[in-house]
Design an enzyme around this catalytic site. Structure first.
Site, PDB file in Angstrom:
ATOM      1  N   GLY A 109       0.836  -1.189   0.000  1.00  0.00           N
ATOM      2  CA  GLY A 109       0.000   0.000   0.000  1.00  0.00           C
ATOM      3  C   GLY A 109       0.870   1.238   0.000  1.00  0.00           C
ATOM      4  O   GLY A 109       2.087   1.166   0.144  1.00  0.00           O
ATOM      5  N   GLY A 123       0.658   5.663   1.083  1.00  0.00           N
ATOM      6  CA  GLY A 123      -0.144   6.746   1.656  1.00  0.00           C
ATOM      7  C   GLY A 123       0.727   7.955   1.836  1.00  0.00           C
ATOM      8  O   GLY A 123       1.814   8.050   1.257  1.00  0.00           O
ATOM      9  N   GLY A 124       0.256   8.870   2.645  1.00  0.00           N
ATOM     10  CA  GLY A 124       0.975  10.114   2.855  1.00  0.00           C
ATOM     11  C   GLY A 124       2.365   9.912   3.429  1.00  0.00           C
ATOM     12  O   GLY A 124       3.263  10.711   3.197  1.00  0.00           O
ATOM     13  N   PHE A 125       2.549   8.830   4.193  1.00  0.00           N
ATOM     14  CA  PHE A 125       3.841   8.614   4.812  1.00  0.00           C
ATOM     15  C   PHE A 125       4.824   7.942   3.868  1.00  0.00           C
ATOM     16  O   PHE A 125       5.998   7.857   4.155  1.00  0.00           O
ATOM     17  CB  PHE A 125       3.698   7.754   6.065  1.00  0.00           C
ATOM     18  CG  PHE A 125       3.004   8.470   7.167  1.00  0.00           C
ATOM     19  CD1 PHE A 125       3.505   9.667   7.630  1.00  0.00           C
ATOM     20  CD2 PHE A 125       1.850   7.957   7.733  1.00  0.00           C
ATOM     21  CE1 PHE A 125       2.872  10.340   8.657  1.00  0.00           C
ATOM     22  CE2 PHE A 125       1.222   8.631   8.756  1.00  0.00           C
ATOM     23  CZ  PHE A 125       1.725   9.828   9.220  1.00  0.00           C
ATOM     24  N   GLY A 126       4.350   7.371   2.810  1.00  0.00           N
ATOM     25  CA  GLY A 126       5.245   6.660   1.912  1.00  0.00           C
ATOM     26  C   GLY A 126       4.675   5.297   1.573  1.00  0.00           C
ATOM     27  O   GLY A 126       3.487   5.038   1.784  1.00  0.00           O
ATOM     28  N   LYS A 127       5.532   4.449   1.042  1.00  0.00           N
ATOM     29  CA  LYS A 127       5.053   3.157   0.570  1.00  0.00           C
ATOM     30  C   LYS A 127       5.364   2.044   1.563  1.00  0.00           C
ATOM     31  O   LYS A 127       6.325   2.132   2.319  1.00  0.00           O
ATOM     32  CB  LYS A 127       5.723   2.838  -0.761  1.00  0.00           C
ATOM     33  CG  LYS A 127       5.261   3.797  -1.839  1.00  0.00           C
ATOM     34  CD  LYS A 127       5.896   3.480  -3.169  1.00  0.00           C
ATOM     35  CE  LYS A 127       5.203   4.293  -4.243  1.00  0.00           C
ATOM     36  NZ  LYS A 127       6.097   4.643  -5.339  1.00  0.00           N
ATOM     37  N   VAL A 128       4.543   0.999   1.515  1.00  0.00           N
ATOM     38  CA  VAL A 128       4.762  -0.149   2.383  1.00  0.00           C
ATOM     39  C   VAL A 128       4.954  -1.380   1.506  1.00  0.00           C
ATOM     40  O   VAL A 128       4.136  -1.651   0.621  1.00  0.00           O
ATOM     41  CB  VAL A 128       3.560  -0.388   3.322  1.00  0.00           C
ATOM     42  CG1 VAL A 128       3.884  -1.487   4.317  1.00  0.00           C
ATOM     43  CG2 VAL A 128       3.179   0.878   4.046  1.00  0.00           C
ATOM     44  N   ASP A 142      -3.293   9.168  15.074  1.00  0.00           N
ATOM     45  CA  ASP A 142      -3.826   8.835  13.758  1.00  0.00           C
ATOM     46  C   ASP A 142      -4.570   7.494  13.786  1.00  0.00           C
ATOM     47  O   ASP A 142      -4.300   6.601  12.997  1.00  0.00           O
ATOM     48  CB  ASP A 142      -2.697   8.830  12.720  1.00  0.00           C
ATOM     49  CG  ASP A 142      -3.222   9.006  11.294  1.00  0.00           C
ATOM     50  OD1 ASP A 142      -4.428   9.311  11.143  1.00  0.00           O
ATOM     51  OD2 ASP A 142      -2.448   8.835  10.346  1.00  0.00           O
TER      52      ASP A 142
END
Ligand SMILES: *[C@@H]1O[C@H](CO)[C@@H](O)[C@H](O)[C@H]1NC(C)=O
Ligand SMILES: *[C@@H]1O[C@H](CO)[C@@H](O)[C@H](O)[C@H]1NC(C)=O
Ligand SMILES: *[C@@H]1O[C@H](CO)[C@@H](O)[C@H](O)[C@H]1NC(C)=O
Ligand SMILES: *[C@@H]1O[C@H](CO)[C@@H](O)[C@H](O)[C@H]1NC(C)=O
Ligand SMILES: *[C@@H]1O[C@H](CO)[C@@H](O)[C@H](O)[C@H]1NC(C)=O
Ligand SMILES: *[C@@H]1O[C@H](CO)[C@@H](O)[C@H](O)[C@H]1NC(C)=O
Ligand SMILES: *[C@@H]1O[C@H](CO)[C@@H](O)[C@H](O)[C@H]1NC(C)=O
Ligand SMILES: *[C@@H]1O[C@H](CO)[C@@H](O)[C@H](O)[C@H]1NC(C)=O
Ligand SMILES: *[C@@H]1O[C@H](CO)[C@@H](O)[C@H](O)[C@H]1NC(C)=O
Ligand SMILES: *[C@@H]1O[C@H](CO)[C@@H](O)[C@H](O)[C@H]1NC(C)=O
Length: 670
Positions: free
Chosen positions: A360, A362-367, A477
């Protein structure tokens, strides 16, 4: 006159105490030791190559203790304030598998019992209890601590301290010794080197002297640490076991005792350190070097190969990293972190961060999903940050959180930093995130029983963050996509503390609201300081989301039904709150139970943060089986009061909607 009276006193003392109370022993090695006769080995403690090894590699939460088999007298009577003097000396070695991921070291201990009640593993040395269980039987320890636990006020990851019935030391000092000219020479206790320690305790002055030095250095004349406590007798029982204890988590560390002498009649006998074993990790390059010296020709070939591969690696590194070579390890990184992975290791584990492995983004980066060479499945979260300073502050904080452990938190395994990119390594959660199970039409609809259990799990995890530690950890969060399901479909909270990253990048002392639109407590719009109560609000939104099967904000819904919290609240005021339940799980639950869940969600989303329940109370409602009849009544009364104070009715409740959020929050921060 003086020496004579001293002799008389000594004689009297000997007459007074029974002959067996005089204890003087020396183990210059632990070969040929019999458990229970010579020493008592508890739990994971084992004899290992002439030494005693306290914890083992395979048991994640190993605890090991070793004691001299008989108790030693410490006080004439149990309420006496005078304490018996003792002297001890020992040699130990602490060897972490990965130098930058030490465990917690070991303790020399005097304990009323070989198994102290409520003793905890991991950072508690297998001796102490946590703050929630304050009472313990008499226990006095000298810790040789190789990990920093900020929650216990540890000064660094290499210190000695005196612990009186409490994991938080009464006094600590960095490991080292004073040399013959009085200069302080620091020593590193977690390199596996043999360290000798001396502990002298004077029962008259109630003074401790603790000294540590490398085993091949002669005894320093000044102690490393001196501590006097007039209340020492409170931590001592009439008779006590004397020995050592250590415990660990998943970070492997061998804590060994190699030799030990003890006396309560004078200075402990000297240990002969000449033939003590030395424990070091087998260096992976040693086989290479031995083949290199096998012959000059082979040596040349190897040399050329090494040169070529080094050149190749250098070239590849340059190519993949471009101009960026900012990958050096800084001191602070080693100090704080549990386990530093190499970039290569993570690259290999994730198949070169291949898009096939992407879980996935998101705003924090990729996983990415990855598999370590030992077969362990991991999730690697890549976080980009534009300021190194911000990253540094953030890491210090996250590092301490790396030591947080709870069955309902996604366990962090380690990290890797490359320039301003941080890669956080977590346990892989095979069942993905909760929102996918609620919204993405999986083959099977998640039933109410499972949903309720996941909510209870998450509540327990969040309760641990809020109340289980000395320092309160605010998640900031909470949302259904941050809740992950493990192999047993139990809920675990992920990404704790990560939201803070964005704050640290800002100009100091200004706080930007972080979180996710739809889950943010209304007061954050004006106060912008996240609190436990704002986490509770977000949890309430998740609770409603899971119970109703609806997203917090549904743009397609009728205008007055867009915001989930408002919609449920309106139904509640009309006395029809039960209708909010997800129709897909219709009939699977008792109406009363569902109503309680929905009311609890509303109580969590109370516009006044003061009136929201705390996580302890929420856990009590969600976990307690029989609680349904009583607990909510008391809890949910707040909801009713909130209702009257705002005038009640449909019109009044509209004022409570989340639309008070200022415009900048309209942008999703996911
Ligand atoms: C240990 O015991 C064995 C036989 O029981 C004996 O041969 C050996 O010498 C002993 N070692 C030491 C160090 O006492
Ligand atoms: C050592 O002896 C104690 C007491 O008899 C026992 O409880 C313990 O399990 C033993 N440990 C080992 C490693 O054999
Ligand atoms: C380590 O401890 C675990 C659990 O106590 C045990 O099952 C295992 O055999 C131990 N391993 C070794 C090498 O002693
Ligand atoms: C110790 O305390 C007990 C009760 O706590 C009391 O009965 C006893 O007299 C005390 N002994 C001394 C020597 O003070
Ligand atoms: C110490 O342990 C003994 C049993 O071994 C017990 O009777 C006694 O109450 C304990 N003392 C304290 C102060 O806990
Ligand atoms: C003692 O330590 C200091 C530094 O800590 C050093 O400058 C000094 O040379 C040392 N003295 C001896 C005798 O080793
Ligand atoms: C502790 O060390 C100090 C300084 O060397 C010394 O004066 C004192 O007697 C020592 N106390 C004990 C209990 O050894
Ligand atoms: C002690 O041993 C270490 C490593 O084996 C060595 O570097 C050091 O010089 C030794 N010190 C003395 C005083 O022999
Ligand atoms: C220490 O042990 C070695 C051999 O193990 C021996 O040669 C030496 O004399 C011993 N030293 C002392 C001071 O006893
Ligand atoms: C504290 O210890 C008790 C008993 O071992 C345990 O039930 C509780 O969960 C622990 N609390 C924390 C925050 O670890």
């Amino acid at each position: 006159m003086r020496p004579f009276s001293a002799v008389v006193r000594l004689l009297l003392l000997h007459l007074f105490l029974s002959p067996t109370s005089a204890l003087d022993f020396l183990f210059n090695s632990f070969t040929n030791i019999t458990n229970a006769t010579d020493l008592i080995l508890i739990n994971d403690a084992r004899l290992d190559a002439a030494a005693i090894r306290l914890t083992n590699d395979t048991n994640q939460f190993a605890v090991g203790r070793v004691f001299y088999p008989t108790k030693i007298p410490m006080k004439p009577t149990s309420n006496s304030t005078s304490v018996t003097s003792f002297s001890t000396s020992f040699v130990f070695s602490v060897l972490p598998d990965i130098a930058s991921s030490p465990g917690f070291g070991l303790c020399f201990v005097l304990s009323n019992s070989t198994s102290p009640p409520n003793a905890l593993a991991s950072q508690y040395f297998g001796l102490f209890t946590n703050a929630t269980v304050p009472f313990v039987a008499p226990l006095l320890a000298v810790e040789f601590d190789t990990g920093q636990n900020p929650e216990f006020n540890d000064p660094n990851g290499n210190h000695i301290g005196i612990d009186l019935n409490n994991i938080e030391s009464a006094i600590t000092t960095p490991a080292g010794y004073y040399n013959s000219t009085g200069g302080f020479v620091p020593i590193q206790m977690r390199t596996g080197q043999n360290v000798r320690a001396w502990i002298e305790f004077d029962g008259t002055s109630l003074e401790f002297n603790v000294t540590v030095a490398p085993a091949n250095v002669s005894r320093p004349s000044l102690p490393t640490l001196t501590y006097i406590d007039p209340k020492i007798a409170n931590y001592v029982s009439a008779e006590m076991f004397v020995g050592f204890s250590a415990s660990k988590t998943q970070w492997i560390e061998a804590q060994r005792v190699l030799a030990w002498s003890f006396s309560n009649t004078g200075i402990a006998r000297d240990i002969n350190t000449t033939n003590l074993p030395v424990f070091q990790l087998v260096s992976p390059s040693s086989s290479l070097s031995s083949s290199a010296i096998a012959g000059i020709s082979i040596g040349c070939v190897v040399f050329v190969l090494i040169l070529a591969s080094a050149f190749y690696l250098y070239w590849r590194k340059k190519r993949t990293e471009g101009e960026e070579t900012d990958d050096e390890i800084e001191d602070w990184e080693l100090e704080y972190w549990p386990h530093r992975f190499s970039n290569e290791e993570l690259r290999e584990a994730t198949g070169g961060f291949s898009t096939d492995q992407l879980l996935g983004s998101g705003g924090f980066g990729k996983v990415y999903k990855g598999t370590l060479s030992n077969g362990t499945e991991i999730a690697v979260k890549c976080v980009n940050h534009d300021s190194k300073q911000g990253l540094r502050e953030f890491m210090a904080e996250i590092a301490s959180m790396g030591r947080l452990q709870h069955k309902n938190l996604v366990q962090m395994r380690g990290w890797c930093r490359k320039a301003n990119e941080l890669m956080l390594v977590y346990d892989y959660m095979p069942n993905g995130s909760l929102n996918r199970w609620i919204f993405d039409n999986p083959k099977t609809v998640l039933g109410w029983e499972r949903r309720r259990r996941v909510l209870a799990d998450v509540a327990e995890g969040l309760n641990y963050l809020h109340h289980g530690w000395d320092q309160m950890v605010i998640h900031r969060d909470i949302k259904s996509s941050n809740i992950l399901l493990d192999a047993e479909m139990r809920g675990r909270l992920g990404d704790f503390g990560l939201a803070k990253l964005y704050q640290h990048g800002e100009v100091p002392h200004t706080t930007r609201v972080v979180g996710t639109f739809g889950y943010l407590a209304p007061e954050l719009a004006t106060v912008a300081a996240p609190t436990a109560a704002s986490d509770v609000y977000s949890f309430g939104v998740v609770l409603l989301e899971v119970a109703c099967g609806r997203k917090p904000i549904e743009m397609e819904a009728a205008e007055d039904e867009e915001v989930l919290v408002d919609w449920v609240r309106k139904l509640y005021f009309r006395g029809r709150v039960g209708e909010a339940a997800d129709p897909r799980i219709n009939g699977e639950y008792e109406a009363a139970e569902m109503e309680i869940a929905l009311k609890l969600g509303l109580a969590c989303c109370h516009p006044d943060p003061q009136r929201r329940p705390n996580m302890r109370e929420i856990v009590a409602v969600l976990v307690g089986e029989a609680a349904s009849a009583t607990a909510p009544a008391h809890l949910l009364s707040e909801l009713a009061r909130g209702d009257s104070s705002i005038g009640g009715g449909d019109g009044g409740s509209d004022d409570l909607s989340m639309e008070v959020a200022p415009p900048q929050l309209q942008q999703p921060l996911v």
